[in-house]
Design an enzyme around this catalytic site. Structure first.
Site, short mmCIF file in Angstrom:
data_model
loop_
_atom_site.label_atom_id
_atom_site.label_comp_id
_atom_site.label_asym_id
_atom_site.label_seq_id
_atom_site.Cartn_x
_atom_site.Cartn_y
_atom_site.Cartn_z
N GLU A 257 -11.43 -0.27 -3.62
CA GLU A 257 -10.67 0.38 -2.56
C GLU A 257 -9.51 1.17 -3.15
O GLU A 257 -9.30 1.20 -4.36
CB GLU A 257 -10.14 -0.65 -1.56
CG GLU A 257 -9.11 -1.61 -2.14
CD GLU A 257 -8.58 -2.60 -1.11
OE1 GLU A 257 -9.10 -2.65 0.01
OE2 GLU A 257 -7.64 -3.35 -1.46
N ASP B 197 0.81 -1.22 0.00
CA ASP B 197 0.00 0.00 0.00
C ASP B 197 0.84 1.27 0.00
O ASP B 197 0.66 2.16 0.83
CB ASP B 197 -0.94 0.01 1.22
CG ASP B 197 -1.74 -1.27 1.35
OD1 ASP B 197 -2.10 -1.84 0.31
OD2 ASP B 197 -2.00 -1.68 2.49
#
Length: 488
Positions: free
Chosen positions: A217, A66
């Site tokens: 997401e 991420d």
């Protein structure tokens, strides 16, 4: 304590990477890192290698996920999901050139956050007001901490910034528009969009929920030529086909028009997703795409990678090629690479290398073979096997087609991702194997880069003898990788 590693001579093998242990990122990423041996992790630092003047992928020596990226004070900074006990310790990694990365240590520890101590996921960092704002997920709420430098230490504001709507309000991203208004985007399944006040630590206005098709997401927004590009990830992060798609709008809050897919798994590389994007400092239209991926069956063993991102002439994001070589050195004094530097036309392609007797070496099809055949070097002849027709495709890349009767295309064999892949001529296809980026390297010399691999045309082993193989290799700036386009 800071750790620093030098990019060496070849990529770390993915078999080795698969053996690493990672404390991962979300519900998504709740595997604790308590059992990671820091000494063992430190020993791995020297084993993460780049290739010549390329970053190599993955770029960081330990499993991370991420990533966000920031450029400040002459350095790039990557901020991944937290590691440490219960994913509670956020680190920053810095580099002046994309080749060598320093672990700057813990920049935010959830132990020092009053309202949440676990599940520190997916940070985003913005510079403004002479400060740096560190947005993060913790215990499925969004927080913000403030520091005076890109490496903190960041101090939490004392309460959550937002919870958002939806069951999983995670993955914050902050975009500052050209008019100075800042927006925060966040949420799994439900996308939240809201303006930030000038203080950057409080929200204002009505919260929007416009989202594009397939949104799941990890929203990420950039603006280019007046268009807002919203990138986002699809599928659960553990799915092999976790990937990035995008949509566009004329308004930072939407509505969004779905455009298409940016990443796809490639061979042993699965789940290329949860991205950030940065425009190369000082360059008008050169973009770096930062993301995580994995080669292990353990879904928590993800790796941070960087590849180039290109736009076509219509402003569409082209699919990003997932590579092992990564991106070229980028830092103070490195050039910006412009599209279409060579006019369309017919050329012979001469190497900067000469034979030992001083004769020129040219890209040549052995024996003027009219069928699919390897390419090599040879001294100048009048054969059409040394004549190449260049046609710019309007997307930063060229087709390079032989003048021989069957008009075969210069081709990267099987779109080979690793250095050493063969270069030959093959039937013409509309794929990345036959797209080539020509970038000026100074004094009338160019490098010829494959879109598929980010590797360049290279004379094997720098061999000056006519007949040497031409292959793909990582960029190292030697004469064996420099070419000139001359009249036939």
């Amino acid at each position: 304590m800071k750790m620093k590693w030098k990019a060496e001579t070849q990529l770390i093998t993915y078999a080795f990477i698969a053996a690493l242990t990672f404390a991962a990122c979300s519900e998504k990423e709740t595997t604790p890192a308590n059992n990671v041996n820091p000494d063992a992790a430190n020993e791995r630092v020297a084993e993460t290698n780049a290739l010549g003047l390329m970053s190599g992928n993955p770029v960081l020596p330990v499993p991370t996920a991420d990533p966000d990226i920031l450029y400040a004070n002459g350095k790039y900074y990557i901020y991944p999901t937290a590691t440490g006990p219960n994913a509670s310790q956020f680190h920053a990694y810095s580099s002046t050139d994309l080749l060598n990365w320093t672990d700057e240590g813990i920049v935010l520890d959830l132990a020092n956050v009053s309202w949440a101590h676990v599940d520190g996921w997916a940070p985003a960092v913005v510079a403004r007001n002479g400060q740096y704002y560190f947005y993060f997920t913790a215990a499925k709420k969004v927080g913000v901490a403030v520091g005076s430098s890109p490496t903190g230490p960041f101090v939490d504001k004392g309460s959550a910034l937002a919870t958002g709507d939806g069951t999983d309000p995670i993955d914050p991203m902050v975009f500052v528009d050209t008019d100075g208004q800042a927006y925060m985007y966040w949420g799994n399944t439900t996308m939240n969009i809201q303006r930030l006040n000038n203080d950057m630590i409080s929200l204002t206005g009505t919260r929007g929920h416009n989202k594009p098709s397939n949104y799941f997401e990890a929203p990420y927004v950039i603006k280019r030529n007046g268009i807002y590009y919203l990138m986002y990830s699809i599928n659960h992060f553990g799915n092999d086909d976790y990937h990035v798609e995008y949509a566009t709008s004329t308004n930072p809050m939407g509505p969004w028009t779905y455009k298409g897919r940016i990443t796809s798994p490639r061979g042993a590389i699965k789940g290329p997703g949860h991205n950030a994007v940065i425009r190369k400092p000082g360059c008008s239209d050169e973009y770096l795409f930062v993301y995580h991926r994995r080669t292990s069956t353990n879904i928590h063993q993800r790796q941070t990678a960087i590849d180039r991102m290109f736009f076509d002439a219509a402003g569409n994001i082209m699919p990003v090629s997932i590579t092992n070589s990564g991106v070229t050195q980028s830092g103070a004094g490195t050039p910006c690479y412009t599209s279409d530097p060579v006019p369309n036309g017919q050329y012979v392609i001469r190497s900067k290398m000469n034979t030992t007797s001083g004769a020129g070496l040219y890209v040549d099809i052995a024996g003027c073979a009219v069928d699919n055949a390897d390419v090599r070097t040879w001294t100048r002849t009048n054969c059409n096997g040394q004549k190449w027709n260049l046609t710019y495709q309007g997307n930063g890349f060229y087709k390079i087609i032989s003048e021989l009767p069957n008009h075969k295309s210069l081709d990267l064999d099987a779109c080979g991702i690793d250095r050493g892949a063969n270069i030959h001529v093959w039937d013409v296809f509309a794929n990345d194997c036959q797209l080539w980026r020509i970038e000026a390297a100074g004094d009338g010399w160019y490098r010829i880069m494959s879109k598929s691999s980010n590797n360049v045309l290279d004379i094997a082993d720098g061999n000056p003898a006519p007949g040497a193989d031409i292959r793909s290799w990582n960029w190292n700036g030697t004469d064996a990788q420099l070419w000139r386009f001359e009249a036939p």
